[in-house]
Scaffold this active site. Structure first.
Site, PDB file in Angstrom:
ATOM      1  N   LYS A   1       0.809  -1.316   0.071  1.00  0.00           N
ATOM      2  CA  LYS A   1      -0.026   0.017  -0.091  1.00  0.00           C
ATOM      3  C   LYS A   1       0.880   1.234  -0.097  1.00  0.00           C
ATOM      4  CE  LYS A   1      -3.704   2.485  -0.057  1.00  0.00           C
ATOM      5  NZ  LYS A   1      -4.922   2.525   0.991  1.00  0.00           N
TER       6      LYS A   1
ATOM      7  N   LYS B   1      -1.120  11.732   5.420  1.00  0.00           N
ATOM      8  CA  LYS B   1      -0.658  10.777   6.488  1.00  0.00           C
ATOM      9  C   LYS B   1       0.042   9.541   5.930  1.00  0.00           C
ATOM     10  CE  LYS B   1      -3.566   7.677   7.059  1.00  0.00           C
ATOM     11  NZ  LYS B   1      -3.777   6.190   6.872  1.00  0.00           N
TER      12      LYS B   1
END
Length: 289
Positions: free
Chosen positions: A170, A238
């Site tokens: 990811k 983030k």
């Protein structure tokens, strides 16, 4: 299966509905009960604590924001670990640090509980269409036990490797995607500086080797100057914080990603964190609306 779900945001809510529609016995826990009000109103049980949810579930899926959120849900007071029975599985579909995923897998293994980190790509549209790409980090046998659940939510499920490996994949996905958003912003800025039709430039690029899903979607938002939240930029910020921290720890040079990270920092500094990441164009423009 008896399935618990935590994280009923723009992606989690449709994912939970898909699981229920597929015939799984769904239950919920929500930090804010109002987030679960619609499903609870349809008769889906709402538990008082994560531990209570875990106690009634064969698998619990979490779809929340950050590593700390997942760790607290799992190991905090009245957390999932306190309620899981032997053989249960925690499937975390959030985007968190690989180290957090590995730690949680190890802690659960001590209790006879399985772990799958299964972050996704595809955004809200993929969640609504049940077409998510799922990157799984897990022991093979554990993944197979929950594969029927993941198959309800996505079209492609790839077993990357052991726990934590899904989160590594990811991070790679986010690095490529956001760097491409930045490249699109720079292309639009260059075209505008020349005074040419930026929509025509985007249309031409879509027909060639520069064409991509990112140029299609984010490029269109830049052309239309539609910076309302599609994917909130704070979430990409983030994610980049996670991958840049990992790169520093591993000594892996990521020069392009490092430059994109600075642009994301500037975007956040301008107060656009809850707007779409296509706002990277505005950073290049010096803050124009």
């Amino acid at each position: 299966m008896k399935v618990g779900f935590i994280g009923l945001g723009v992606m989690g809510a449709p994912m939970a509905r898909h699981l229920r529609a597929a015939g799984h016995e769904l239950a919920l826990w929500a930090r804010r009960p109002e987030a679960a009000a619609a499903l609870a109103g349809e008769g889906v049980p709402l538990c008082a604590t994560p531990a209570e949810l875990a106690a009634r579930s064969e698998a619990v899926i979490t779809m929340v924001t950050a590593s700390a959120d997942v760790e607290t849900l799992a190991l905090g007071a009245h957390g999932l670990a306190a309620g899981f029975g032997l053989g249960a599985v925690h499937v975390d579909m959030s985007t968190i640090a690989p180290a957090s995923a590995r730690m949680l897998a190890a802690r659960y293994a001590e209790r006879g509980v399985g772990w799958v980190d299964a972050p996704v790509s595809g955004g809200a549209q993929g969640a609504h269409e049940a077409s998510l790409a799922i990157m799984a980090g897990a022991e093979a046998a554990t993944l197979e036990r929950v594969r029927p659940l993941l198959a309800v939510l996505g079209r492609r499920i790839v077993h990357i490797g052991p726990p934590g490996a899904g989160q590594v994949a990811k991070a790679c996905n986010q690095m490529i995607m956001v760097s491409t958003i930045q490249a699109c912003a720079e292309a639009v800025r260059l075209a505008a500086a020349h005074g040419v039709d930026v929509a025509a430039v985007r249309s031409a690029l879509m027909g060639g080797s520069a064409g991509s899903r990112v140029l299609e979607v984010m490029g269109q938002r830049m052309v239309e100057r539609d910076f309302g939240a599609g994917i909130e930029a704070r979430l990409h910020h983030k994610d980049f914080a996670l991958l840049m921290d990992e790169a520093a720890r591993l000594g892996a040079p990521l020069p392009v990603a490092a430059q994109v990270w600075q642009q994301l920092n500037a975007l956040m500094g301008a107060g656009w964190g809850r707007e779409d990441t296509s706002s990277l164009l505005r950073v290049l423009e010096g803050g124009r609306g």
